[in-house]
Design a protein around this motif. Structure first.
Motif, PDB file in Angstrom:
ATOM      1  N   ASP A  85       0.908  -1.156  -0.074  1.00 19.03           N
ATOM      2  CA  ASP A  85       0.009  -0.065  -0.127  1.00 19.03           C
ATOM      3  C   ASP A  85       0.975   1.208   0.069  1.00 19.03           C
ATOM      4  O   ASP A  85       1.982   0.932   0.581  1.00 19.03           O
ATOM      5  CB  ASP A  85      -0.888   0.011   1.046  1.00 19.03           C
ATOM      6  CG  ASP A  85      -1.897   1.019   1.210  1.00 19.03           C
ATOM      7  OD1 ASP A  85      -2.457   1.488   0.044  1.00 19.03           O
ATOM      8  OD2 ASP A  85      -2.152   1.545   2.516  1.00 19.03           O
ATOM      9  N   ILE A  86       0.454   2.397  -0.510  1.00 19.66           N
ATOM     10  CA  ILE A  86       1.054   3.703  -0.571  1.00 19.66           C
ATOM     11  C   ILE A  86      -0.095   4.752  -0.225  1.00 19.66           C
ATOM     12  O   ILE A  86      -1.191   4.725  -1.038  1.00 19.66           O
ATOM     13  CB  ILE A  86       1.827   3.985  -1.611  1.00 19.66           C
ATOM     14  CG1 ILE A  86       2.527   5.318  -1.463  1.00 19.66           C
ATOM     15  CG2 ILE A  86       0.669   3.908  -2.988  1.00 19.66           C
ATOM     16  CD1 ILE A  86       3.589   5.645  -2.887  1.00 19.66           C
ATOM     17  N   ARG A  87      -0.103   5.487   0.714  1.00 15.48           N
ATOM     18  CA  ARG A  87      -0.971   6.578   1.149  1.00 15.48           C
ATOM     19  C   ARG A  87      -0.865   7.503   0.404  1.00 15.48           C
ATOM     20  O   ARG A  87      -0.004   8.348  -0.291  1.00 15.48           O
ATOM     21  CB  ARG A  87      -0.445   7.083   2.502  1.00 15.48           C
ATOM     22  CG  ARG A  87      -1.198   8.216   3.079  1.00 15.48           C
ATOM     23  CD  ARG A  87      -0.950   8.775   4.307  1.00 15.48           C
ATOM     24  NE  ARG A  87      -1.502  10.052   4.429  1.00 15.48           N
ATOM     25  CZ  ARG A  87      -2.873  10.369   5.176  1.00 15.48           C
ATOM     26  NH1 ARG A  87      -3.590   9.244   5.479  1.00 15.48           N
ATOM     27  NH2 ARG A  87      -3.304  11.506   5.256  1.00 15.48           N
ATOM     28  N   TYR A  88      -2.281   7.936  -0.254  1.00 14.09           N
ATOM     29  CA  TYR A  88      -2.457   8.944  -1.016  1.00 14.09           C
ATOM     30  C   TYR A  88      -2.011  10.407  -0.464  1.00 14.09           C
ATOM     31  O   TYR A  88      -2.459  10.579   0.646  1.00 14.09           O
ATOM     32  CB  TYR A  88      -3.706   9.030  -1.582  1.00 14.09           C
ATOM     33  CG  TYR A  88      -4.202  10.219  -2.479  1.00 14.09           C
ATOM     34  CD1 TYR A  88      -3.903  10.394  -3.674  1.00 14.09           C
ATOM     35  CD2 TYR A  88      -4.899  11.287  -1.723  1.00 14.09           C
ATOM     36  CE1 TYR A  88      -4.130  11.368  -4.167  1.00 14.09           C
ATOM     37  CE2 TYR A  88      -5.365  12.438  -2.530  1.00 14.09           C
ATOM     38  CZ  TYR A  88      -4.847  12.561  -3.628  1.00 14.09           C
ATOM     39  OH  TYR A  88      -5.214  13.671  -4.620  1.00 14.09           O
ATOM     40  N   VAL A  89      -1.128  11.233  -1.086  1.00 18.81           N
ATOM     41  CA  VAL A  89      -0.916  12.756  -0.799  1.00 18.81           C
ATOM     42  C   VAL A  89      -1.218  13.414  -1.982  1.00 18.81           C
ATOM     43  O   VAL A  89      -0.648  13.111  -3.004  1.00 18.81           O
ATOM     44  CB  VAL A  89       0.553  12.880  -0.447  1.00 18.81           C
ATOM     45  CG1 VAL A  89       0.837  14.359  -0.283  1.00 18.81           C
ATOM     46  CG2 VAL A  89       0.796  12.071   0.724  1.00 18.81           C
ATOM     47  N   GLY A  90      -2.091  14.363  -1.899  1.00 20.20           N
ATOM     48  CA  GLY A  90      -2.603  15.211  -2.820  1.00 20.20           C
ATOM     49  C   GLY A  90      -3.846  16.181  -2.775  1.00 20.20           C
ATOM     50  O   GLY A  90      -4.328  15.977  -1.572  1.00 20.20           O
ATOM     51  N   PRO A  91      -4.249  16.925  -3.735  1.00 23.01           N
ATOM     52  CA  PRO A  91      -5.349  17.831  -3.408  1.00 23.01           C
ATOM     53  C   PRO A  91      -6.877  17.319  -3.308  1.00 23.01           C
ATOM     54  O   PRO A  91      -7.745  17.811  -3.061  1.00 23.01           O
ATOM     55  CB  PRO A  91      -5.186  18.675  -4.383  1.00 23.01           C
ATOM     56  CG  PRO A  91      -4.630  17.920  -5.771  1.00 23.01           C
ATOM     57  CD  PRO A  91      -3.891  16.922  -4.894  1.00 23.01           C
ATOM     58  N   ALA A  92      -7.090  15.913  -3.961  1.00 17.00           N
ATOM     59  CA  ALA A  92      -8.376  15.540  -4.078  1.00 17.00           C
ATOM     60  C   ALA A  92      -9.056  15.061  -2.693  1.00 17.00           C
ATOM     61  O   ALA A  92      -8.418  14.296  -2.260  1.00 17.00           O
ATOM     62  CB  ALA A  92      -8.296  14.118  -5.109  1.00 17.00           C
ATOM     63  N   PRO A  93     -10.188  15.463  -2.471  1.00 17.46           N
ATOM     64  CA  PRO A  93     -11.004  15.027  -1.513  1.00 17.46           C
ATOM     65  C   PRO A  93     -11.302  13.518  -1.638  1.00 17.46           C
ATOM     66  O   PRO A  93     -12.204  13.182  -2.247  1.00 17.46           O
ATOM     67  CB  PRO A  93     -12.052  15.859  -1.396  1.00 17.46           C
ATOM     68  CG  PRO A  93     -12.479  16.495  -2.621  1.00 17.46           C
ATOM     69  CD  PRO A  93     -11.029  16.555  -3.342  1.00 17.46           C
ATOM     70  N   ARG A  94     -11.108  12.823  -0.455  1.00 20.50           N
ATOM     71  CA  ARG A  94     -11.271  11.228  -0.687  1.00 20.50           C
ATOM     72  C   ARG A  94     -11.729  10.855   0.893  1.00 20.50           C
ATOM     73  O   ARG A  94     -11.401  11.446   1.897  1.00 20.50           O
ATOM     74  CB  ARG A  94     -10.123  10.593  -0.972  1.00 20.50           C
ATOM     75  CG  ARG A  94      -9.766  10.740  -2.373  1.00 20.50           C
ATOM     76  CD  ARG A  94      -8.508   9.906  -2.707  1.00 20.50           C
ATOM     77  NE  ARG A  94      -8.272  10.097  -4.172  1.00 20.50           N
ATOM     78  CZ  ARG A  94      -7.370   9.538  -5.042  1.00 20.50           C
ATOM     79  NH1 ARG A  94      -6.663   8.728  -4.077  1.00 20.50           N
ATOM     80  NH2 ARG A  94      -7.202   9.581  -6.146  1.00 20.50           N
ATOM     81  N   THR A  95     -12.469   9.604   1.259  1.00 17.14           N
ATOM     82  CA  THR A  95     -12.735   9.198   2.148  1.00 17.14           C
ATOM     83  C   THR A  95     -12.343   7.644   2.161  1.00 17.14           C
ATOM     84  O   THR A  95     -12.648   7.042   1.409  1.00 17.14           O
ATOM     85  CB  THR A  95     -14.371   9.267   2.509  1.00 17.14           C
ATOM     86  OG1 THR A  95     -14.640  10.650   2.120  1.00 17.14           O
ATOM     87  CG2 THR A  95     -14.852   8.671   3.601  1.00 17.14           C
ATOM     88  N   HIS A  96     -11.933   7.287   3.398  1.00 19.76           N
ATOM     89  CA  HIS A  96     -11.613   5.949   3.785  1.00 19.76           C
ATOM     90  C   HIS A  96     -12.878   5.027   3.693  1.00 19.76           C
ATOM     91  O   HIS A  96     -13.803   5.486   4.453  1.00 19.76           O
ATOM     92  CB  HIS A  96     -10.721   5.899   4.890  1.00 19.76           C
ATOM     93  CG  HIS A  96     -10.420   4.307   5.003  1.00 19.76           C
ATOM     94  ND1 HIS A  96     -10.495   3.447   6.213  1.00 19.76           N
ATOM     95  CD2 HIS A  96      -9.605   3.423   4.461  1.00 19.76           C
ATOM     96  CE1 HIS A  96     -10.380   2.446   6.261  1.00 19.76           C
ATOM     97  NE2 HIS A  96      -9.438   2.278   5.064  1.00 19.76           N
ATOM     98  N   VAL A  97     -12.811   4.019   3.059  1.00 20.64           N
ATOM     99  CA  VAL A  97     -13.901   3.185   2.944  1.00 20.64           C
ATOM    100  C   VAL A  97     -13.798   1.706   3.771  1.00 20.64           C
ATOM    101  O   VAL A  97     -14.480   1.499   4.406  1.00 20.64           O
ATOM    102  CB  VAL A  97     -14.531   2.772   1.607  1.00 20.64           C
ATOM    103  CG1 VAL A  97     -15.845   1.896   1.532  1.00 20.64           C
ATOM    104  CG2 VAL A  97     -14.774   4.029   0.624  1.00 20.64           C
ATOM    105  N   HIS A  98     -12.718   0.988   3.207  1.00 20.23           N
ATOM    106  CA  HIS A  98     -12.543  -0.135   3.895  1.00 20.23           C
ATOM    107  C   HIS A  98     -11.082  -0.614   3.501  1.00 20.23           C
ATOM    108  O   HIS A  98     -10.700  -0.816   2.520  1.00 20.23           O
ATOM    109  CB  HIS A  98     -13.489  -1.420   3.454  1.00 20.23           C
ATOM    110  CG  HIS A  98     -13.316  -2.591   4.000  1.00 20.23           C
ATOM    111  ND1 HIS A  98     -13.701  -3.167   5.370  1.00 20.23           N
ATOM    112  CD2 HIS A  98     -12.552  -3.805   3.369  1.00 20.23           C
ATOM    113  CE1 HIS A  98     -13.318  -4.504   5.511  1.00 20.23           C
ATOM    114  NE2 HIS A  98     -12.503  -4.774   4.273  1.00 20.23           N
TER     115      HIS A  98
END
Length: 320
Positions: A85-98
Motif C-alpha cells: 500500500d502507499i498513502r495518497y498525498v494530493g489535493p483530491a478530497p477522499r474518504t476511507h471506505v475499507h
C-alpha cells in the motif's frame, strides 16, 4: 492462468505497438464458483507475476465479469495482488471506505478531472492505481487514460527544442490548499487532511519529506512549492519509453496552481495548449460496468474523469 482467464474486448480499446490497451480479462468459467470474485482472488494470488507482466506490457488491465460487488470484495482483490500500500498525498478530497480502499476524487461530478499520473509531483508515487466501479453512472463518468509515452513522442515531433529545454532546466509547480476540506472542489482537500496533522511544524516536516516547500497564507491555507521536476521520465522494464511524467497542462495558469520553468520563467502558452490537444487525442476510454476493476500502470499512464450524471461510485487503491 490461461485456463482461468479469457481475453475479451471492450468498446474504446486501442492497439498500441501490437498490444491491446487495456487488456480485457474475463472469466473463462460459466458458473459462479469458477468465475466469481473468490475464484478471482485465488487466481491472482497464484499468478501475481503474470498479472504484473500484463499490466506493464499493456499499460492497463481491465478485469470484467467477476461479480465483485463492494469495497470488502474489492479490498480482497487488492490484497491478492500483493503490491504494498502507499498513502495518497494530493489535493483530491477522499474518504476511507475499507481496508486499503478509498473513494476516488469526491469533487463535483459535473467537473472534468484532468489527466495526471497519480502523485506525480511527490518523491514517492504509486506504481499501480486500481479502480473499482461499484455504481456505474447513467451517463458519462468514464475514466479516460493515456499511454504517456505517446504524448512525449508527439510533443518531440512538434516541439523538439521546447521539450528538451524544459527537461534540461526542470519545472517548478505551486499549489494552494485550504486548511479544511472542501468537497465542492475537485482539488478541495485541506492541508490538515493531506498531511494528517493540524500542527504546522509537523506539516512542514512532512512536506519536506515529500519534497515540498511551504508558505503559510493569512487565511490559514498553505502554498506548496515543488521543484525542480523533470518533464519526462524513463522507467525500467518499459521499453525505454520516455513518459510524459508531469502535470504542466493540468496546473499551468490555473487559479490555485501554476507551472513554470524552475528559474521562474514562463512555459510557452502555445506549447501547453497543443500538448493538451495531444493528450486528449491519445486518450482511451470505455463505459464503466458494475464490478469492473481497472489496474493502471501509473508509471506509464495518465488518467482523468469525464463529467458524469449521478449516481457514480468508483473506489480506488494505490500501490507501490
Amino acid at each position: 492462468m490461461e485456463e482461468f482467464f479469457s481475453v475479451s474486448e471492450c468498446k474504446g480499446q486501442k492497439t498500441i505497438d501490437g498490444e491491446q490497451v487495456p487488456l480485457v480479462l474475463a472469466p473463462s468459467g460459466v458458473d459462479a464458483k469458477s468465475s466469481g470474485w473468490e475464484a478471482l482472488v485465488e487466481a491472482l494470488k497464484a499468478n501475481r507475476e503474470w498479472v504484473e507482466e500484463k499490466v506493464v506490457a499493456n499499460s492497463g488491465v481491465l478485469l470484467r465479469g467477476f461479480d465483485v460487488r463492494d469495497a470488502v470484495e474489492f479490498n480482497a482483490v487488492v490484497e491478492a495482488l500483493g503490491w504494498p500500500d502507499i498513502r495518497y498525498v494530493g489535493p483530491a478530497p477522499r474518504t476511507h471506505v475499507h481496508g486499503r480502499v478509498w473513494t476516488a476524487n469526491e469533487g463535483p461530478l459535473e467537473e472534468f478531472i484532468y489527466y495526471h499520473h497519480e502523485m506525480v509531483l511527490i518523491k514517492e508515487f504509486p506504481g499501480k492505481v486500481i479502480l473499482f466501479c461499484e455504481v456505474p453512472p447513467p451517463s458519462g463518468g468514464e475514466t479516460p487514460f493515456v499511454p504517456s509515452f505517446r504524448v512525449t513522442e508527439r510533443a518531440l515531433e512538434e516541439f523538439p527544442d521546447t521539450v528538451e529545454e524544459l527537461d534540461a532546466k526542470g519545472l517548478r509547480y505551486t499549489f494552494t490548499a485550504l486548511s479544511k476540506n472542501d468537497t465542492k472542489s475537485m482539488r478541495g482537500r485541506g492541508w490538515e487532511d493531506a498531511f494528517a496533522t493540524s500542527d504546522r511544524a509537523e506539516a512542514e516536516r512532512r512536506a519536506r519529506a515529500l519534497g515540498m516547500d511551504v508558505e503559510w497564507l493569512p487565511d490559514g491555507g498553505v502554498r506548496t512549492i515543488l521543484g525542480p521536476r523533470k518533464l519526462t521520465r524513463v522507467f525500467p522494464g518499459r521499453k525505454g519509453r520516455r513518459m510524459w511524467f508531469n502535470t504542466v497542462v493540468g496546473m499551468h495558469g490555473k487559479e490555485l496552481s501554476s507551472a513554470t520553468l524552475a528559474d521562474g520563467s514562463e512555459i510557452p502558452a502555445e506549447f501547453v495548449r497543443r500538448c493538451g490537444e495531444i493528450i486528449e487525442e491519445e486518450s482511451i476510454q470505455f463505459r464503466w460496468e458494475k464490478g469492473d476493476i481497472l489496474i493502471l500502470d501509473n508509471l506509464a499512464t495518465l488518467h482523468g474523469r469525464r463529467p458524469s450524471l449521478a449516481p457514480r461510485r468508483v473506489l480506488v487503491a494505490t500501490c507501490k
